[in-house]
Every structure is written in structure tokens, then in C-alpha cells.
Design a protein around this motif. Structure first.
Motif, PDB file in Angstrom:
ATOM      1  N   UNK A   1       0.841  -1.193   0.000  1.00 48.01           N
ATOM      2  CA  UNK A   1       0.000   0.000   0.000  1.00 48.01           C
ATOM      3  C   UNK A   1       0.876   1.242   0.000  1.00 48.01           C
ATOM      4  N   UNK A   2       0.500   2.198  -0.807  1.00 48.46           N
ATOM      5  CA  UNK A   2       1.230   3.465  -0.913  1.00 48.46           C
ATOM      6  C   UNK A   2       0.247   4.600  -0.723  1.00 48.46           C
ATOM      7  N   UNK A   3       0.585   5.509   0.153  1.00 56.10           N
ATOM      8  CA  UNK A   3      -0.216   6.718   0.324  1.00 56.10           C
ATOM      9  C   UNK A   3       0.557   7.914  -0.204  1.00 56.10           C
ATOM     10  N   UNK A   4      -0.141   8.766  -0.902  1.00 48.13           N
ATOM     11  CA  UNK A   4       0.481   9.919  -1.554  1.00 48.13           C
ATOM     12  C   UNK A   4      -0.149  11.208  -1.048  1.00 48.13           C
TER      13      UNK A   4
ATOM     14  N   UNK B   1       9.026   0.552  -0.727  1.00 51.67           N
ATOM     15  CA  UNK B   1       9.481   0.376  -2.105  1.00 51.67           C
ATOM     16  C   UNK B   1       9.056   1.494  -3.037  1.00 51.67           C
ATOM     17  N   UNK B   2       9.163   2.711  -2.581  1.00 54.40           N
ATOM     18  CA  UNK B   2       8.839   3.859  -3.441  1.00 54.40           C
ATOM     19  C   UNK B   2       9.634   3.802  -4.733  1.00 54.40           C
TER      20      UNK B   2
ATOM     21  N   UNK C   1      -4.156  19.274  -9.307  1.00 51.07           N
ATOM     22  CA  UNK C   1      -3.053  18.420  -9.742  1.00 51.07           C
ATOM     23  C   UNK C   1      -2.946  17.207  -8.815  1.00 51.07           C
ATOM     24  N   UNK C   2      -2.871  16.037  -9.435  1.00 53.48           N
ATOM     25  CA  UNK C   2      -2.827  14.783  -8.710  1.00 53.48           C
ATOM     26  C   UNK C   2      -1.509  14.054  -8.964  1.00 53.48           C
ATOM     27  N   UNK C   3      -0.993  13.465  -7.909  1.00 50.64           N
ATOM     28  CA  UNK C   3       0.176  12.613  -7.984  1.00 50.64           C
ATOM     29  C   UNK C   3      -0.314  11.166  -8.041  1.00 50.64           C
ATOM     30  N   UNK C   4       0.414  10.327  -8.782  1.00 47.84           N
ATOM     31  CA  UNK C   4       0.027   8.929  -8.896  1.00 47.84           C
ATOM     32  C   UNK C   4       1.257   8.035  -8.922  1.00 47.84           C
ATOM     33  N   UNK C   5       1.081   6.796  -8.439  1.00 49.94           N
ATOM     34  CA  UNK C   5       2.160   5.812  -8.418  1.00 49.94           C
ATOM     35  C   UNK C   5       1.712   4.540  -9.116  1.00 49.94           C
ATOM     36  N   UNK C   6       2.573   4.028  -9.992  1.00 47.68           N
ATOM     37  CA  UNK C   6       2.281   2.798 -10.705  1.00 47.68           C
ATOM     38  C   UNK C   6       3.448   1.836 -10.600  1.00 47.68           C
ATOM     39  N   UNK C   7       3.152   0.566 -10.337  1.00 49.35           N
ATOM     40  CA  UNK C   7       4.217  -0.416 -10.123  1.00 49.35           C
ATOM     41  C   UNK C   7       4.829  -0.789 -11.469  1.00 49.35           C
ATOM     42  N   UNK C   8       5.882  -0.067 -11.831  1.00 48.31           N
ATOM     43  CA  UNK C   8       6.518  -0.248 -13.133  1.00 48.31           C
ATOM     44  C   UNK C   8       7.891   0.399 -13.122  1.00 48.31           C
ATOM     45  N   UNK C   9       8.823  -0.201 -13.879  1.00 43.84           N
ATOM     46  CA  UNK C   9      10.136   0.421 -14.050  1.00 43.84           C
ATOM     47  C   UNK C   9      10.076   1.565 -15.051  1.00 43.84           C
ATOM     48  N   UNK C  10       9.174   1.452 -16.013  1.00 44.48           N
ATOM     49  CA  UNK C  10       9.136   2.435 -17.096  1.00 44.48           C
ATOM     50  C   UNK C  10       8.180   3.572 -16.753  1.00 44.48           C
ATOM     51  N   UNK C  11       8.215   4.605 -17.574  1.00 45.95           N
ATOM     52  CA  UNK C  11       7.252   5.691 -17.426  1.00 45.95           C
ATOM     53  C   UNK C  11       5.861   5.207 -17.803  1.00 45.95           C
TER      54      UNK C  11
END
Length: 124
Positions: A1-4, A28-29, A94-104
């Protein structure tokens, strides 16, 4: 879980600058690609910028290319959006988002976690 949690929004005159920050909690940010999106009143949420997990790759919407810069500090679990030469059309939440990926990631649907947003208002 990640909180932003985003911060740094506000009211600025056209031509001015703001720097948005997004602090992530959780593990694991550095394994997450990060992105910024925005949503103006009456419009759909749109992609602004994204940065890879390492910080080496970035990608921008054409509307902000050359004016906005995305960066990250994995030691601080923080991603930034430096916004220069702001225009009234940049007014949005404006929203920040996190996706589990190495790439953009430019696609809204590929992000796993979202912040609550920060308001940016650019006056003419």
C-alpha cells in the motif's frame, strides 16, 4: 500500500512558477513509476508528466513540454513537478500517482495509487 500526499499548490500570476511535491509513504517507493495528472472544472483528468522508477526517463504532455519538469528523490520518497511560465489554462487540481513499473506510464488506467490533489490557480 502506498499513500500519496501532494503539496505546493496555490494562486500565481500568469508567467509565474510553482513547485509541487508529492510525498509517498509505504514501502518500495523506488519500484514505482510516478506521474502527475490534472483536472480542470468540467474536464476529464489529463496526463501531465511521468518519471521512471530510476528517474532516468521522463515523458511530458505536449501542453507542458518545455515549461514543466518532473523529478524524484527516492531517498526522500518524494516526486516533484516544477512548473514555470504558467498559463491560465494550467489552472486545475493536480494529482500525484504511483504505478508499479520500471518504465514511465502515461495512461491513467495503469496507475495503482492516487493522492488527494492540490489546487493550482493561475490568474491572467
Amino acid at each position: 500500500q502506498v499513500q500519496l500526499v501532494e503539496s505546493g499548490g496555490g494562486l500565481v500570476q500568469a508567467g509565474g512558477s510553482l513547485r509541487l511535491s508529492c510525498v509517498a509513504s509505504g514501502r518500495a517507493f523506488s519500484r514505482y513509476a510516478m506521474g502527475w495528472f490534472r483536472q480542470a472544472p468540467g474536464k476529464e483528468r489529463e496526463f501531465v508528466a511521468t518519471i521512471s522508477w530510476s528517474g532516468y526517463s521522463t515523458y511530458y504532455a505536449d501542453s507542458v513540454k518545455g515549461r514543466f519538469t518532473i523529478s524524484r528523490d527516492n531517498a526522500k520518497n518524494t516526486v516533484y513537478l516544477q512548473m514555470n511560465s504558467l498559463k491560465p489554462d494550467d489552472t486545475a487540481v493536480y494529482y500525484c500517482a504511483a504505478g508499479y513499473s520500471r518504465a514511465t506510464i502515461a495512461s491513467f488506467n495503469e496507475y495503482d495509487y492516487w493522492g488527494q490533489g492540490t489546487q493550482v490557480t493561475v490568474s491572467s
